[in-house]
Write a protein that holds these residues in place. Structure first.
Motif, PDB file in Angstrom:
ATOM      1  N   ARG A  83      25.242 -32.681 -63.200  1.00  0.00           N
ATOM      2  CA  ARG A  83      25.178 -32.041 -64.515  1.00  0.00           C
ATOM      3  C   ARG A  83      23.811 -32.214 -65.166  1.00  0.00           C
ATOM      4  O   ARG A  83      23.353 -31.343 -65.915  1.00  0.00           O
ATOM      5  N   GLN A  84      23.140 -33.314 -64.873  1.00  0.00           N
ATOM      6  CA  GLN A  84      21.811 -33.522 -65.438  1.00  0.00           C
ATOM      7  C   GLN A  84      20.801 -32.523 -64.903  1.00  0.00           C
ATOM      8  O   GLN A  84      19.783 -32.250 -65.546  1.00  0.00           O
ATOM      9  N   ARG A  85      21.087 -31.951 -63.727  1.00  0.00           N
ATOM     10  CA  ARG A  85      20.148 -30.995 -63.129  1.00  0.00           C
ATOM     11  C   ARG A  85      20.275 -29.597 -63.703  1.00  0.00           C
ATOM     12  O   ARG A  85      19.451 -28.727 -63.409  1.00  0.00           O
ATOM     13  N   PHE A  86      21.320 -29.356 -64.530  1.00  0.00           N
ATOM     14  CA  PHE A  86      21.477 -28.019 -65.106  1.00  0.00           C
ATOM     15  C   PHE A  86      20.214 -27.583 -65.849  1.00  0.00           C
ATOM     16  O   PHE A  86      19.825 -26.415 -65.796  1.00  0.00           O
ATOM     17  N   ALA A  87      19.601 -28.538 -66.556  1.00  0.00           N
ATOM     18  CA  ALA A  87      18.469 -28.204 -67.421  1.00  0.00           C
ATOM     19  C   ALA A  87      17.123 -28.300 -66.714  1.00  0.00           C
ATOM     20  O   ALA A  87      16.098 -27.912 -67.279  1.00  0.00           O
ATOM     21  N   THR A  88      17.103 -28.823 -65.477  1.00  0.00           N
ATOM     22  CA  THR A  88      15.819 -29.075 -64.832  1.00  0.00           C
ATOM     23  C   THR A  88      15.556 -28.239 -63.588  1.00  0.00           C
ATOM     24  O   THR A  88      14.400 -28.107 -63.183  1.00  0.00           O
ATOM     25  N   GLU A  89      16.610 -27.686 -62.967  1.00  0.00           N
ATOM     26  CA  GLU A  89      16.423 -26.917 -61.742  1.00  0.00           C
ATOM     27  C   GLU A  89      17.349 -25.704 -61.735  1.00  0.00           C
ATOM     28  O   GLU A  89      18.570 -25.862 -61.745  1.00  0.00           O
ATOM     29  N   PRO A  90      16.802 -24.506 -61.723  1.00  0.00           N
ATOM     30  CA  PRO A  90      17.665 -23.317 -61.692  1.00  0.00           C
ATOM     31  C   PRO A  90      18.492 -23.291 -60.409  1.00  0.00           C
ATOM     32  O   PRO A  90      18.024 -23.683 -59.335  1.00  0.00           O
ATOM     33  N   GLY A  91      19.713 -22.847 -60.524  1.00  0.00           N
ATOM     34  CA  GLY A  91      20.570 -22.742 -59.358  1.00  0.00           C
ATOM     35  C   GLY A  91      20.496 -21.356 -58.721  1.00  0.00           C
ATOM     36  O   GLY A  91      20.305 -20.360 -59.410  1.00  0.00           O
ATOM     37  N   ASP A  92      20.630 -21.312 -57.409  1.00  0.00           N
ATOM     38  CA  ASP A  92      20.714 -20.059 -56.666  1.00  0.00           C
ATOM     39  C   ASP A  92      22.187 -19.868 -56.303  1.00  0.00           C
ATOM     40  O   ASP A  92      22.654 -20.365 -55.278  1.00  0.00           O
ATOM     41  N   LEU A  93      22.934 -19.163 -57.158  1.00  0.00           N
ATOM     42  CA  LEU A  93      24.373 -19.074 -56.982  1.00  0.00           C
ATOM     43  C   LEU A  93      24.760 -18.296 -55.733  1.00  0.00           C
ATOM     44  O   LEU A  93      25.807 -18.561 -55.130  1.00  0.00           O
ATOM     45  N   GLU A  94      23.943 -17.342 -55.319  1.00  0.00           N
ATOM     46  CA  GLU A  94      24.240 -16.634 -54.075  1.00  0.00           C
ATOM     47  C   GLU A  94      24.221 -17.606 -52.901  1.00  0.00           C
ATOM     48  O   GLU A  94      25.096 -17.574 -52.024  1.00  0.00           O
ATOM     49  N   LEU A  95      23.227 -18.493 -52.895  1.00  0.00           N
ATOM     50  CA  LEU A  95      23.162 -19.519 -51.859  1.00  0.00           C
ATOM     51  C   LEU A  95      24.329 -20.491 -52.002  1.00  0.00           C
ATOM     52  O   LEU A  95      24.939 -20.900 -50.997  1.00  0.00           O
ATOM     53  N   GLY A  96      24.666 -20.852 -53.244  1.00  0.00           N
ATOM     54  CA  GLY A  96      25.777 -21.759 -53.467  1.00  0.00           C
ATOM     55  C   GLY A  96      27.092 -21.200 -52.937  1.00  0.00           C
ATOM     56  O   GLY A  96      27.895 -21.932 -52.349  1.00  0.00           O
ATOM     57  N   VAL A  97      27.318 -19.918 -53.135  1.00  0.00           N
ATOM     58  CA  VAL A  97      28.537 -19.283 -52.621  1.00  0.00           C
ATOM     59  C   VAL A  97      28.556 -19.322 -51.097  1.00  0.00           C
ATOM     60  O   VAL A  97      29.582 -19.625 -50.480  1.00  0.00           O
ATOM     61  N   ARG A  98      27.431 -19.020 -50.462  1.00  0.00           N
ATOM     62  CA  ARG A  98      27.379 -19.042 -48.999  1.00  0.00           C
ATOM     63  C   ARG A  98      27.752 -20.427 -48.468  1.00  0.00           C
ATOM     64  O   ARG A  98      28.550 -20.567 -47.531  1.00  0.00           O
ATOM     65  N   ARG A  99      27.166 -21.447 -49.052  1.00  0.00           N
ATOM     66  CA  ARG A  99      27.436 -22.808 -48.590  1.00  0.00           C
ATOM     67  C   ARG A  99      28.875 -23.227 -48.887  1.00  0.00           C
ATOM     68  O   ARG A  99      29.516 -23.882 -48.056  1.00  0.00           O
ATOM     69  N   ALA A 100      29.392 -22.853 -50.054  1.00  0.00           N
ATOM     70  CA  ALA A 100      30.772 -23.218 -50.397  1.00  0.00           C
ATOM     71  C   ALA A 100      31.766 -22.552 -49.448  1.00  0.00           C
ATOM     72  O   ALA A 100      32.766 -23.157 -49.045  1.00  0.00           O
ATOM     73  N   ARG A 101      31.510 -21.310 -49.069  1.00  0.00           N
ATOM     74  CA  ARG A 101      32.388 -20.600 -48.133  1.00  0.00           C
ATOM     75  C   ARG A 101      32.352 -21.267 -46.758  1.00  0.00           C
ATOM     76  O   ARG A 101      33.374 -21.370 -46.069  1.00  0.00           O
ATOM     77  N   ALA A 102      31.186 -21.725 -46.359  1.00  0.00           N
ATOM     78  CA  ALA A 102      31.088 -22.430 -45.077  1.00  0.00           C
ATOM     79  C   ALA A 102      31.794 -23.774 -45.139  1.00  0.00           C
ATOM     80  O   ALA A 102      32.502 -24.170 -44.204  1.00  0.00           O
ATOM     81  N   ALA A 103      31.623 -24.489 -46.250  1.00  0.00           N
ATOM     82  CA  ALA A 103      32.194 -25.826 -46.379  1.00  0.00           C
ATOM     83  C   ALA A 103      33.716 -25.797 -46.356  1.00  0.00           C
ATOM     84  O   ALA A 103      34.354 -26.695 -45.796  1.00  0.00           O
ATOM     85  N   ILE A 104      34.326 -24.776 -46.947  1.00  0.00           N
ATOM     86  CA  ILE A 104      35.794 -24.752 -46.961  1.00  0.00           C
ATOM     87  C   ILE A 104      36.344 -24.538 -45.561  1.00  0.00           C
ATOM     88  O   ILE A 104      37.440 -25.026 -45.242  1.00  0.00           O
ATOM     89  N   LEU A 105      35.608 -23.873 -44.699  1.00  0.00           N
ATOM     90  CA  LEU A 105      36.075 -23.728 -43.319  1.00  0.00           C
ATOM     91  C   LEU A 105      36.102 -25.086 -42.620  1.00  0.00           C
ATOM     92  O   LEU A 105      37.002 -25.356 -41.810  1.00  0.00           O
ATOM     93  N   ALA A 106      35.140 -25.942 -42.932  1.00  0.00           N
ATOM     94  CA  ALA A 106      35.169 -27.293 -42.367  1.00  0.00           C
ATOM     95  C   ALA A 106      36.367 -28.068 -42.894  1.00  0.00           C
ATOM     96  O   ALA A 106      37.102 -28.706 -42.121  1.00  0.00           O
ATOM     97  N   VAL A 107      36.598 -28.034 -44.195  1.00  0.00           N
ATOM     98  CA  VAL A 107      37.693 -28.789 -44.803  1.00  0.00           C
ATOM     99  C   VAL A 107      39.043 -28.346 -44.238  1.00  0.00           C
ATOM    100  O   VAL A 107      39.890 -29.175 -43.874  1.00  0.00           O
ATOM    101  N   LEU A 108      39.263 -27.039 -44.151  1.00  0.00           N
ATOM    102  CA  LEU A 108      40.571 -26.542 -43.713  1.00  0.00           C
ATOM    103  C   LEU A 108      40.790 -26.720 -42.214  1.00  0.00           C
ATOM    104  O   LEU A 108      41.926 -26.631 -41.743  1.00  0.00           O
ATOM    105  N   ALA A 109      39.737 -26.983 -41.464  1.00  0.00           N
ATOM    106  CA  ALA A 109      39.884 -27.221 -40.024  1.00  0.00           C
ATOM    107  C   ALA A 109      40.150 -28.681 -39.698  1.00  0.00           C
ATOM    108  O   ALA A 109      40.550 -28.998 -38.575  1.00  0.00           O
TER     109      ALA A 109
END
Length: 540
Positions: free
Chosen positions: A345-371
């Motif tokens: 949460r402290q990084r909200f104000a200091t580093e812009p997020g790339d949400l498109e990249l975040g979505v890609r990684r989150a979609r990949a990560a859930i495949l690991a969790v569900l497997a």
């Protein structure tokens, strides 16, 4: 009592966390409720989960979104009635969905009759809480403990005495050395078990027993659960859970517990999972892990080793109502160490997020969790690919963390925003009937992320979850074996049965060895697995 599938469903279940206040509004007052949840049971069935965990739905002044409970045997009027809760439980049973409730045993609301009686001078009620005189002339707190929400963990009364609250001042800690407290909560468990509830998630499971004498903690880090502390994880807590296990085992089928236990090391967590204590405990390390294959592999190995030793399933989770949503966590530079929510949460104000990249990684990560073998928990909205609402206006924030840190920490409201169901503008179908202002505001750009917009779109995050959950049921349930697969250093790759899961956390595409692609986090995955994507494959 013999072991049957009805007894062991929880070992491989996928549990959907319903933060009821933000799930679905059934009466158009801007707040989620039982009627809203009841109306979306078909959505949960279509998603393919096995159980629902409902966050606290008890009467509460809502100083901490229901985790300040005023009555453990009734329903918050904003959410509905006890009769409506019974009807909901029956409807969920009818479609074979199990139900977990939250139990909050570390503290009550300051509005709870016990605490009100204590304030009025009732010595028996007072003995159920932790009151102490102050240091010296009484003007200083009894010890140096700090609240998890910021500031001292003690509040002084007009009488001069102090009471302990490891969270908000409106959440006084109970004294679990008092037999009346133990008897009360065992009775609360029976009250809900008798109504058909299948289990409980135990809030702050590590906090009930304090070190006798309440000694000073000494210097502590920003995150208290990383260090030993006299308020946390005391050995006496295990006697409490042995009593709870006897209550759960007295039912047929036995009822189930999952612990929210923040402890410094896996060896300490193991003590909660002994055969006569709790059934499962959250593996929180995935919520703190960067999108790096090496760290993810260490977490998996550690958890599976513990699972083998204790014969208790691993319990995987990427997010919940207390941490930054994974889309946002993965949208920024990834650390080389475990991260905490407060640091994210402290990084909200200091580093812009790339949400498109975040979505890609989150979609990949859930495949690991569900497997992975074991139980998986999903937090409402992650199946829609929702990000943290970082720009939520300060005057609308309600989390006590924001208030008690005087805004230094924006708190957890950004992951608790009401879900978008349909439409292109707020409230996105959250409430039925007239559009009421939601209890927390929603972003203006969530139109493409509504459940209605994503349904039927094979490239959507919602359909990815539905597909992965279906394949998990078809291909992975009952599969006991697990093996690592040789892969480049930046790739997480493992096999269960005939299915291999590959997740590429590196910067270069890698060639997949299989010629049967079951599901991929990106529609463009074929022979090559691009960076920040994942896939399930079968070799021939």
């Amino acid at each position: 009592m013999t072991n049957t599938p009805e007894d062991t469903w929880w070992r491989e279940a996928v549990v959907y966390q319903c933060y009821i206040r933000s799930f679905k509004d059934g009466d158009a007052d801007g707040v989620g409720d039982i009627a809203g949840l009841q109306s979306r049971i078909p959505y949960l069935v279509d998603l393919g989960v096995d159980a629902v965990w409902i966050n606290p739905w008890y009467p509460s002044p809502q100083h901490d979104a229901g985790y300040d409970v005023a009555d453990y045997r009734d329903i918050e009027p904003t959410y509905g009635t006890l009769a409506e809760a019974d009807a909901l439980l029956a409807d969920l049973r009818a479609v074979c969905l199990k139900v977990f409730l939250d139990v909050v045993p570390n503290h009550t609301s300051s509005d709870h009759p016990w605490f009100q009686q204590a304030l009025a001078g009732d010595e028996r009620a007072r003995a159920r809480y932790i009151f102490r005189p102050g240091k010296g002339d009484g003007s200083e707190p009894p010890n140096d403990w700090q609240s998890n929400f910021g500031g001292p963990a003690w509040t002084r009364l007009a009488t001069g005495d102090w009471y302990l609250h490891l969270f908000a001042p409106e959440q006084p800690d109970l004294d679990w050395t008092n037999p009346e407290v133990r008897e009360e909560f065992e009775d609360v468990l029976r009250f809900w078990f008798d109504r058909g509830v299948d289990g409980f998630r135990i809030d702050v499971a590590h906090g009930l027993a304090k070190t006798p004498g309440l000694p000073d903690a000494g210097p502590q880090g920003v995150v208290s659960h990383n260090d030993p502390h006299p308020a946390w994880d005391h050995d006496d807590v295990h006697e409490i859970y042995r009593g709870w296990r006897k209550v759960a085992d007295s039912y047929d089928p036995p009822r189930i517990f999952v612990a929210e236990a923040w402890v410094p090391e896996t060896a300490r967590l193991a003590q909660y999972l002994r055969p006569d204590e709790l059934h499962t405990a959250f593996q929180f390390d995935f919520m703190r892990a960067p999108f790096r294959s090496g760290i993810m592999r260490e977490i998996i190995e550690d958890s599976l080793r513990l699972s083998d030793e204790l014969e208790a399933p691993s319990t995987w989770v990427l997010s919940n109502h207390d941490v930054v949503r994974q889309v946002t966590r993965f949208s920024r530079t990834q650390s080389t160490r475990m991260e905490e929510a407060v640091w994210d949460r402290q990084r909200f104000a200091t580093e812009p997020g790339d949400l498109e990249l975040g979505v890609r990684r989150a979609r990949a990560a859930i495949l690991a969790v569900l497997a992975l073998p074991g139980t998986a928990y999903l937090y409402q909205g992650e199946e829609l690919g929702l990000a943290e609402y970082e720009d939520l206006p300060d005057d609308r924030r309600q989390d006590p963390i924001f208030e008690q840190t005087r805004g230094a920490d924006p708190g957890r409201d950004g992951c608790r925003v009401p879900l978008p169901w349909s439409g292109s503008v707020p409230p996105y179908g959250f409430g039925d009937g007239a559009a009421a202002e939601t209890w927390l505001p929603q972003p203006d750009d969530w139109g493409p992320l509504t459940a209605a917009a994503q349904t039927g779109d094979p490239a959507s995050t919602l359909e990815l979850y539905r597909t992965a959950l279906r394949l998990r049921r078809e291909r992975l349930l009952g599969v006991d074996d697990f093996a690592w697969v040789d892969a480049p250093d930046d790739v997480l790759a493992f096999r269960r049965g005939g299915v291999e899961c590959w997740v590429n956390t590196g910067t270069e595409a890698v060639r997949l060895p299989g010629n049967d692609l079951l599901v991929a986090s990106d529609p463009g995955v074929a022979a090559l697995l691009p960076p920040d994507t994942g896939a399930w494959i079968v070799r021939h």
